[in-house]
Write an enzyme that holds these catalytic residues in place. Structure first.
Site, PDB file in Angstrom:
ATOM      1  N   SER A   4       0.868  -1.180   0.000  1.00  0.00           N
ATOM      2  CA  SER A   4       0.000   0.000   0.000  1.00  0.00           C
ATOM      3  C   SER A   4       0.905   1.229   0.000  1.00  0.00           C
ATOM      4  CB  SER A   4      -0.952  -0.046   1.206  1.00  0.00           C
ATOM      5  OG  SER A   4      -1.863   1.030   1.174  1.00  0.00           O
ATOM      6  N   HIS A  56      -2.687  -1.187  -3.260  1.00  0.00           N
ATOM      7  CA  HIS A  56      -3.858  -0.345  -3.041  1.00  0.00           C
ATOM      8  C   HIS A  56      -3.733   0.913  -3.895  1.00  0.00           C
ATOM      9  CE1 HIS A  56      -4.347  -2.203   1.253  1.00  0.00           C
ATOM     10  NE2 HIS A  56      -4.765  -3.002   0.301  1.00  0.00           N
ATOM     11  N   ASP A 111      -4.074  -4.819   5.979  1.00  0.00           N
ATOM     12  CA  ASP A 111      -4.442  -5.744   4.905  1.00  0.00           C
ATOM     13  C   ASP A 111      -3.240  -6.632   4.586  1.00  0.00           C
ATOM     14  OD1 ASP A 111      -5.906  -6.942   2.885  1.00  0.00           O
ATOM     15  OD2 ASP A 111      -5.542  -5.351   1.427  1.00  0.00           O
TER      16      ASP A 111
END
Length: 202
Positions: free
Chosen positions: A19, A46, A139
């Site tokens: 991310s 992401h 995540d």
């Protein structure tokens, strides 16, 4: 955490989640993979949900391996980097093909790292390597646990070297991580997965 001393010779696929700060980390790792790299590499970053994604072109310009944004039902080929398209979860089906899904976001993200990791663990089991890089949420933590339970290997970027350390720290706290590595150590280990090479135990 259990340090890894196992050979990576059996690895058929690598799943990577990132991310915030992850693109910089991927730009360190992916271009270092040699042209005869054996495993398939599936990447979730992401990104904003609006297509098109600039990541395949960005990585292609620097990588020796082909970099593609997959279509639904694409077969997974070794020596290819697959980057999840924006707005879709990227999963691995039981027949080891790629599926794209518009199911709701997971951990506020679509694509989700956990979704990729958990589905890949079901297909590749102990021939899978999961890697969590820099990122600003957790995540990927649950997905690494699934990979570890399936017999796969699990690495995270050293949080002290990450632009955003929440993803590595979340994965470490959740358990299942075998190695905490700098990007330089990761690339050195991955380079040994080229065809015809072997990694010495330890």
């Amino acid at each position: 955490m259990t340090p890894s001393t196992d050979s990576l010779d059996a690895i058929e696929a690598i799943v990577i989640g990132a991310s915030a700060g992850g693109i910089e980390a991927l730009n360190h790792i992916l271009p270092a993979l040699p042209a005869n790299f054996r495993p398939a590499v599936l990447v979730v970053v992401h990104v904003r949900s609006e297509p098109p994604s600039l990541l395949p072109a960005l990585f292609s310009a620097r990588c020796q391996l082909p970099v593609v944004e997959p279509d639904d039902k694409d077969e997974i080929a070794g020596g290819t980097i697959y980057v999840a398209p924006p707005g879709y979860h990227m999963l691995v089906e039981p027949d080891c093909t790629i599926a794209l899904s518009v199911d709701p976001p997971v951990r506020f993200s679509r694509p989700s790292v956990d979704v990729l990791f958990e589905s890949a663990a079901l297909c590749f089991a102990d021939t899978l390597l999961g890697i969590v890089l820099s990122g600003a949420n957790d995540d990927g933590a649950r997905g690494l646990v699934a990979i570890s339970r399936a017999g796969g290997r699990c690495w995270v970027q050293d949080p002290d070297t990450a632009v955003a350390n929440a993803m590595p720290l979340g994965a470490i706290a959740r358990g299942g991580v075998h190695d905490i590595l700098t990007l330089d150590v990761m690339t050195a280990r991955l380079a040994r997965l080229a065809a015809g090479t072997r990694r010495e135990p330890g």
